[in-house]
Design an enzyme around this catalytic site. Sequence first.
Site, PDB file in Angstrom:
ATOM      1  N   ASP A 143     -30.176 -24.067  19.497  1.00  0.00           N
ATOM      2  CA  ASP A 143     -28.934 -23.964  20.335  1.00  0.00           C
ATOM      3  C   ASP A 143     -28.587 -22.549  20.672  1.00  0.00           C
ATOM      4  O   ASP A 143     -28.163 -22.073  20.067  1.00  0.00           O
ATOM      5  CB  ASP A 143     -27.751 -24.657  19.388  1.00  0.00           C
ATOM      6  N   CYS A 184     -14.874 -27.099  16.484  1.00  0.00           N
ATOM      7  CA  CYS A 184     -16.186 -28.047  16.633  1.00  0.00           C
ATOM      8  C   CYS A 184     -17.025 -27.706  15.793  1.00  0.00           C
ATOM      9  O   CYS A 184     -18.225 -27.865  15.780  1.00  0.00           O
ATOM     10  CB  CYS A 184     -16.610 -28.036  18.132  1.00  0.00           C
ATOM     11  N   LYS A 197     -20.546 -20.579  29.895  1.00  0.00           N
ATOM     12  CA  LYS A 197     -20.460 -19.577  28.849  1.00  0.00           C
ATOM     13  C   LYS A 197     -21.254 -18.188  29.484  1.00  0.00           C
ATOM     14  O   LYS A 197     -20.957 -17.201  28.514  1.00  0.00           O
ATOM     15  CB  LYS A 197     -20.807 -20.096  27.657  1.00  0.00           C
TER      16      LYS A 197
END
Length: 428
Positions: free
Chosen positions: A219, A385, A245
């Site tokens: 990730d 999250c 991002k």
Amino acid sequence: MPTSDSVPVTRMEHTKTNSTMRTAAEIRKDFPILARQVHGKPLVYLDSTSSSQKPDAVIEAMSAYYEMYHANVHRGVYEISEEATARMEKARVKVARFINAHRSKQVIFTRNTTESINLVAYSWGNSNITADDLIVLTEMEHHSNLVPWQLLAQRTGARLEFVPVTDEGLLNQDIYEQLLQQQPKLVAFTHMSNVLGTINPAQEMITRAHAFGATVLLDAAQSVPHMHVDVQALDIDFLCFSSHKMLGPTGIGVLYGKRDLLEAMPPFMGGGDMIRKVGLRESTWNDLPWKFEAGTPAIAESVGLGVAVNYLDTLGMENVFKHEQEITTYALEQLRTIPGLTMYGPDVTKRGGVISFTLADIHPHDLASILDQEMGVAIRAGHHCAQPLMERYNLTATARASFYVYTVQEDIDALVQGLRAALQIFNL
């Protein structure tokens, strides 16, 4: 379909390292939102880990698409459709070059990092994971790199094990080694924590996982925007990240995969553009990358992402990382002067431009509201999250400040001033 994708991608931009980057003060002029005010004060944006701001070049490129050559891609034989197709596929080549993929057909456009991980979990996972297979994750993962694997384990009967996080915010490599001894089918972990800022030793962890026969997903939502990431040097099997991002638009993300893995995987979604031939009872699939891109894609967004990559290349990723290390060092020093403030994560040599913290007994949501109202400072507050990571530190939430190419020391000073004001408001 365009045929340029059949040739290898040659690395160009990253071979030219800029010795100096424009100052953050100069870079800020490229971002129109940073000129606005909130609550009568200049906006101080410290939430780039959630989503970065966009430079004029990206905004203008997307507007130009809608104004000058909006049309669907891959289907039209008229001029503006062919132009839109060429711009989209050129963006794919730019992204491939940016991460040093061997071929641009290894770059799949998705909606975001979350969809990229889900694509792998359903397409590769359903075909390769069976009952009692081991999937190794970590305690610091974003929900996007937890929930898809939980669902896969529920579908297949696989089991999940987790690399713990130390008090310093690092992954326990001894436990990682012990888990690898159990020969997992898949290892998935974040390159950089969105909460702690921890930069994990990805190359070492990937090499070790491969030695035990595991497939590895990285990730890279927090790393690709901020540092030089080379998929060939990492020898990573799957890499996932998001445009929004890294100065690009929302609504488009990237899945990179090794070609043999992608070729063997079944489609994630069915529909237009991902097919070669369709009959009433069966169909055959298109080539990579389009096999995984059903329906009308995010055309304007792909154009914007391509321009964002150009922008970062012009700055030089080594310079981007250096600036963020400098601003993070300054922020850590200033935040340490505030009584009652606790920071989480490793020292600056092992972290990126993210600082999560708590301040005395003030709830992070109250803190974020005060900073916004009193100083125009935008930070994130909550579990980010990453609820299992919050539980690891016995927290319900933290405040989080995060930095990027446009962050200046004055932004940090405003944050510190706002935190001191919060202490006064709560009589602490």
